[in-house]
Write a protein that holds these residues in place. Structure first.
Motif, PDB file in Angstrom:
ATOM      1  N   ILE A   1       6.140 -50.227 -16.962  1.00  0.00           N
ATOM      2  CA  ILE A   1       6.095 -50.955 -15.697  1.00  0.00           C
ATOM      3  C   ILE A   1       7.208 -51.992 -15.612  1.00  0.00           C
ATOM      4  O   ILE A   1       7.817 -52.366 -16.601  1.00  0.00           O
ATOM      5  CB  ILE A   1       4.728 -51.648 -15.508  1.00  0.00           C
ATOM      6  CG1 ILE A   1       4.444 -52.590 -16.695  1.00  0.00           C
ATOM      7  CG2 ILE A   1       3.627 -50.620 -15.350  1.00  0.00           C
ATOM      8  CD1 ILE A   1       3.164 -53.379 -16.556  1.00  0.00           C
ATOM      9  N   GLY A   2       7.445 -52.457 -14.397  1.00  0.00           N
ATOM     10  CA  GLY A   2       8.356 -53.574 -14.183  1.00  0.00           C
ATOM     11  C   GLY A   2       9.826 -53.253 -14.325  1.00  0.00           C
ATOM     12  O   GLY A   2      10.639 -54.147 -14.521  1.00  0.00           O
ATOM     13  N   GLN A   3      10.212 -51.999 -14.207  1.00  0.00           N
ATOM     14  CA  GLN A   3      11.611 -51.605 -14.374  1.00  0.00           C
ATOM     15  C   GLN A   3      12.246 -51.152 -13.064  1.00  0.00           C
ATOM     16  O   GLN A   3      13.281 -50.482 -13.074  1.00  0.00           O
ATOM     17  CB  GLN A   3      11.714 -50.482 -15.413  1.00  0.00           C
ATOM     18  CG  GLN A   3      11.228 -50.860 -16.778  1.00  0.00           C
ATOM     19  CD  GLN A   3      12.052 -51.966 -17.413  1.00  0.00           C
ATOM     20  OE1 GLN A   3      13.251 -52.076 -17.166  1.00  0.00           O
ATOM     21  NE2 GLN A   3      11.421 -52.785 -18.228  1.00  0.00           N
ATOM     22  N   GLN A   4      11.659 -51.542 -11.942  1.00  0.00           N
ATOM     23  CA  GLN A   4      12.123 -51.027 -10.661  1.00  0.00           C
ATOM     24  C   GLN A   4      13.543 -51.473 -10.302  1.00  0.00           C
ATOM     25  O   GLN A   4      14.186 -50.863  -9.455  1.00  0.00           O
ATOM     26  CB  GLN A   4      11.153 -51.406  -9.537  1.00  0.00           C
ATOM     27  CG  GLN A   4      10.978 -52.900  -9.316  1.00  0.00           C
ATOM     28  CD  GLN A   4       9.854 -53.464 -10.153  1.00  0.00           C
ATOM     29  OE1 GLN A   4       9.490 -52.916 -11.183  1.00  0.00           O
ATOM     30  NE2 GLN A   4       9.285 -54.576  -9.701  1.00  0.00           N
ATOM     31  N   TYR A   5      14.036 -52.504 -10.960  1.00  0.00           N
ATOM     32  CA  TYR A   5      15.394 -52.955 -10.666  1.00  0.00           C
ATOM     33  C   TYR A   5      16.362 -52.619 -11.799  1.00  0.00           C
ATOM     34  O   TYR A   5      17.454 -53.172 -11.874  1.00  0.00           O
ATOM     35  CB  TYR A   5      15.397 -54.463 -10.380  1.00  0.00           C
ATOM     36  CG  TYR A   5      14.516 -54.808  -9.207  1.00  0.00           C
ATOM     37  CD1 TYR A   5      14.646 -54.133  -7.995  1.00  0.00           C
ATOM     38  CD2 TYR A   5      13.517 -55.773  -9.324  1.00  0.00           C
ATOM     39  CE1 TYR A   5      13.825 -54.425  -6.929  1.00  0.00           C
ATOM     40  CE2 TYR A   5      12.694 -56.071  -8.255  1.00  0.00           C
ATOM     41  CZ  TYR A   5      12.856 -55.392  -7.051  1.00  0.00           C
ATOM     42  OH  TYR A   5      12.034 -55.671  -5.994  1.00  0.00           O
ATOM     43  N   ALA A   6      15.959 -51.725 -12.669  1.00  0.00           N
ATOM     44  CA  ALA A   6      16.831 -51.273 -13.746  1.00  0.00           C
ATOM     45  C   ALA A   6      17.399 -49.903 -13.385  1.00  0.00           C
ATOM     46  O   ALA A   6      17.517 -49.548 -12.221  1.00  0.00           O
ATOM     47  CB  ALA A   6      16.051 -51.224 -15.064  1.00  0.00           C
ATOM     48  N   GLY A   7      17.756 -49.124 -14.378  1.00  0.00           N
ATOM     49  CA  GLY A   7      18.290 -47.789 -14.175  1.00  0.00           C
ATOM     50  C   GLY A   7      18.412 -47.103 -15.516  1.00  0.00           C
ATOM     51  O   GLY A   7      18.329 -47.748 -16.565  1.00  0.00           O
ATOM     52  N   GLU A   8      18.612 -45.786 -15.505  1.00  0.00           N
ATOM     53  CA  GLU A   8      18.621 -45.048 -16.760  1.00  0.00           C
ATOM     54  C   GLU A   8      19.750 -45.458 -17.693  1.00  0.00           C
ATOM     55  O   GLU A   8      19.568 -45.545 -18.914  1.00  0.00           O
ATOM     56  CB  GLU A   8      18.651 -43.536 -16.519  1.00  0.00           C
ATOM     57  CG  GLU A   8      19.690 -43.067 -15.519  1.00  0.00           C
ATOM     58  CD  GLU A   8      19.149 -43.010 -14.104  1.00  0.00           C
ATOM     59  OE1 GLU A   8      18.905 -41.900 -13.598  1.00  0.00           O
ATOM     60  OE2 GLU A   8      18.993 -44.088 -13.486  1.00  0.00           O
ATOM     61  N   ARG A   9      20.918 -45.760 -17.139  1.00  0.00           N
ATOM     62  CA  ARG A   9      22.029 -46.164 -17.994  1.00  0.00           C
ATOM     63  C   ARG A   9      21.822 -47.575 -18.546  1.00  0.00           C
ATOM     64  O   ARG A   9      22.155 -47.857 -19.698  1.00  0.00           O
ATOM     65  CB  ARG A   9      23.339 -46.081 -17.217  1.00  0.00           C
ATOM     66  CG  ARG A   9      23.716 -44.651 -16.834  1.00  0.00           C
ATOM     67  CD  ARG A   9      25.063 -44.589 -16.151  1.00  0.00           C
ATOM     68  NE  ARG A   9      25.400 -43.219 -15.791  1.00  0.00           N
ATOM     69  CZ  ARG A   9      26.535 -42.868 -15.190  1.00  0.00           C
ATOM     70  NH1 ARG A   9      27.438 -43.786 -14.891  1.00  0.00           N
ATOM     71  NH2 ARG A   9      26.758 -41.594 -14.891  1.00  0.00           N
TER      72      ARG A   9
ATOM     73  N   ASP B   1      12.688 -46.617  -9.693  1.00  0.00           N
ATOM     74  CA  ASP B   1      13.103 -46.689  -8.296  1.00  0.00           C
ATOM     75  C   ASP B   1      12.022 -46.207  -7.341  1.00  0.00           C
ATOM     76  O   ASP B   1      12.042 -46.541  -6.152  1.00  0.00           O
ATOM     77  CB  ASP B   1      14.385 -45.882  -8.083  1.00  0.00           C
ATOM     78  CG  ASP B   1      14.230 -44.428  -8.503  1.00  0.00           C
ATOM     79  OD1 ASP B   1      13.850 -44.173  -9.666  1.00  0.00           O
ATOM     80  OD2 ASP B   1      14.477 -43.529  -7.665  1.00  0.00           O
ATOM     81  N   LEU B   2      11.072 -45.422  -7.849  1.00  0.00           N
ATOM     82  CA  LEU B   2       9.970 -44.966  -6.995  1.00  0.00           C
ATOM     83  C   LEU B   2       9.104 -46.136  -6.538  1.00  0.00           C
ATOM     84  O   LEU B   2       8.373 -46.025  -5.548  1.00  0.00           O
ATOM     85  CB  LEU B   2       9.104 -43.954  -7.759  1.00  0.00           C
ATOM     86  CG  LEU B   2       9.790 -42.652  -8.181  1.00  0.00           C
ATOM     87  CD1 LEU B   2       8.855 -41.826  -9.052  1.00  0.00           C
ATOM     88  CD2 LEU B   2      10.251 -41.860  -6.961  1.00  0.00           C
ATOM     89  N   PHE B   3       9.170 -47.255  -7.272  1.00  0.00           N
ATOM     90  CA  PHE B   3       8.364 -48.424  -6.942  1.00  0.00           C
ATOM     91  C   PHE B   3       9.189 -49.546  -6.311  1.00  0.00           C
ATOM     92  O   PHE B   3       8.656 -50.617  -6.022  1.00  0.00           O
ATOM     93  CB  PHE B   3       7.690 -48.983  -8.204  1.00  0.00           C
ATOM     94  CG  PHE B   3       6.858 -47.969  -8.939  1.00  0.00           C
ATOM     95  CD1 PHE B   3       5.754 -47.395  -8.335  1.00  0.00           C
ATOM     96  CD2 PHE B   3       7.181 -47.585 -10.228  1.00  0.00           C
ATOM     97  CE1 PHE B   3       4.984 -46.464  -9.003  1.00  0.00           C
ATOM     98  CE2 PHE B   3       6.415 -46.656 -10.907  1.00  0.00           C
ATOM     99  CZ  PHE B   3       5.312 -46.094 -10.293  1.00  0.00           C
ATOM    100  N   ARG B   4      10.462 -49.308  -6.115  1.00  0.00           N
ATOM    101  CA  ARG B   4      11.316 -50.364  -5.563  1.00  0.00           C
ATOM    102  C   ARG B   4      11.113 -50.457  -4.061  1.00  0.00           C
ATOM    103  O   ARG B   4      11.375 -49.503  -3.325  1.00  0.00           O
ATOM    104  CB  ARG B   4      12.781 -50.083  -5.874  1.00  0.00           C
ATOM    105  CG  ARG B   4      13.720 -51.199  -5.444  1.00  0.00           C
ATOM    106  CD  ARG B   4      15.104 -51.011  -6.037  1.00  0.00           C
ATOM    107  NE  ARG B   4      15.978 -52.135  -5.731  1.00  0.00           N
ATOM    108  CZ  ARG B   4      17.102 -52.402  -6.385  1.00  0.00           C
ATOM    109  NH1 ARG B   4      17.478 -51.611  -7.374  1.00  0.00           N
ATOM    110  NH2 ARG B   4      17.836 -53.437  -6.059  1.00  0.00           N
TER     111      ARG B   4
END
Length: 281
Positions: free
Chosen positions: A10-18, A53-56
């Motif tokens: 959880i809580g990774q909506q503003y991150a990314g795979e890289r 990003d599905l939760f952003r």
């Protein structure tokens, strides 16, 4: 193609795979060193599955941030029950958190606010804004209760696993995602499942909502579960009563950031599990 596939929580909506890969790969490499593994995993042998990003929430170009959520946005049922469970566990492991009492048996807006106020004093949630905590609750509910979200997340995992993948690592909610993906695909050549800070043992809210609760995860030979004693997301540290004695369970110490993925990844316990699963030396 990746030998190790990692799935965030959880809580990774503003991150990314890289971005996640930049932090997770070095931590995993350090775990291998702590385990005494001679062989290394190159960067391209580790892949991070991203679904945050599905939760952003949608926002304006210059003002992307968490929505202004508060206690009134915590829905009755799943979200409130999970919040109260986390509160009870935080109070058990952190003396700075006032424990719930008998009045919490009445699920009222005041109870939700008391829980959020109590958790704001927790070392575990230091620096986490109230709106962020509420949004995290909603992410867990969305994955477990919304078939469309669950399908979208699972499709991303399936796209990352190849015939070369040998270990799947799931952190936090990602451990639930990983478990369900392996249960659904026993044909995958994955040898080891590694769950970190996992909520899989929360009986009513998580375990009972799994598509195959209690099943062995697909064709894996080993399942290693690692938790910090102070990790309130991993409410149940020992998964063996629910999933069987084959689960290899360990407790580690991550300091003040008990749920931090990188602090889990750089432990010798993780290093040994990845070493065995990938056939390293």
């Amino acid at each position: 193609m990746a030998r190790v596939v990692c799935i965030h929580g959880i809580g990774q909506q503003y991150a990314g795979e890289r971005q996640l890969h930049t932090a997770w790969h070095p931590a995993l490499a350090d775990g291998l060193l702590r385990a005494g593994t001679v062989s290394a995993l190159d960067a391209d042998e580790v892949r991070c599955v991203f679904y945050g990003d599905l939760f952003r929430p949608p926002g304006r170009t210059l003002a992307v941030q968490d929505p202004p959520l508060d206690a009134s946005d915590v829905d009755e049922g799943f979200e409130t029950e999970l919040l109260l469970s986390i509160w009870a566990e935080a109070a058990r492991t952190d003396e700075a958190v006032l424990p719930p009492d008998a009045r919490t048996l009445a699920r009222t807006p005041q109870t939700v606010q008391r829980a959020l106020n109590a958790l704001s004093r927790s070392r575990f949630f230091a620096g986490v804004a109230l709106r962020g905590l509420v949004l995290d609750l909603k992410q867990v509910r969305a994955y477990l209760c919304d078939p469309a979200v669950q399908t979208a997340v699972q499709e991303r995992v399936a796209a990352a696993v190849t015939d070369r993948t040998r270990v799947v690592v799931g952190h936090s909610l990602g451990s639930v995602v990983a478990y369900e993906a392996l249960c659904a695909h026993p044909e995958w050549p994955v040898r080891g499942l590694l769950t970190l800070g996992s909520p899989l043992g929360i009986r009513n809210l998580v375990y009972d909502r799994l598509r195959k609760p209690g099943a062995w995860p697909g064709g894996v030979g080993t399942w290693t579960n690692i938790a910090d004693e102070g990790d309130v997301v991993a409410l149940v540290k020992d998964l063996r009563p629910l999933f069987g004695d084959r689960v290899d369970c360990h407790l580690v110490h991550n300091g003040s950031r008990a749920h931090d993925a990188t602090r889990y990844l750089n432990t010798p316990q993780v290093g040994r599990a990845v070493t065995d699963g990938c056939g390293l030396d």
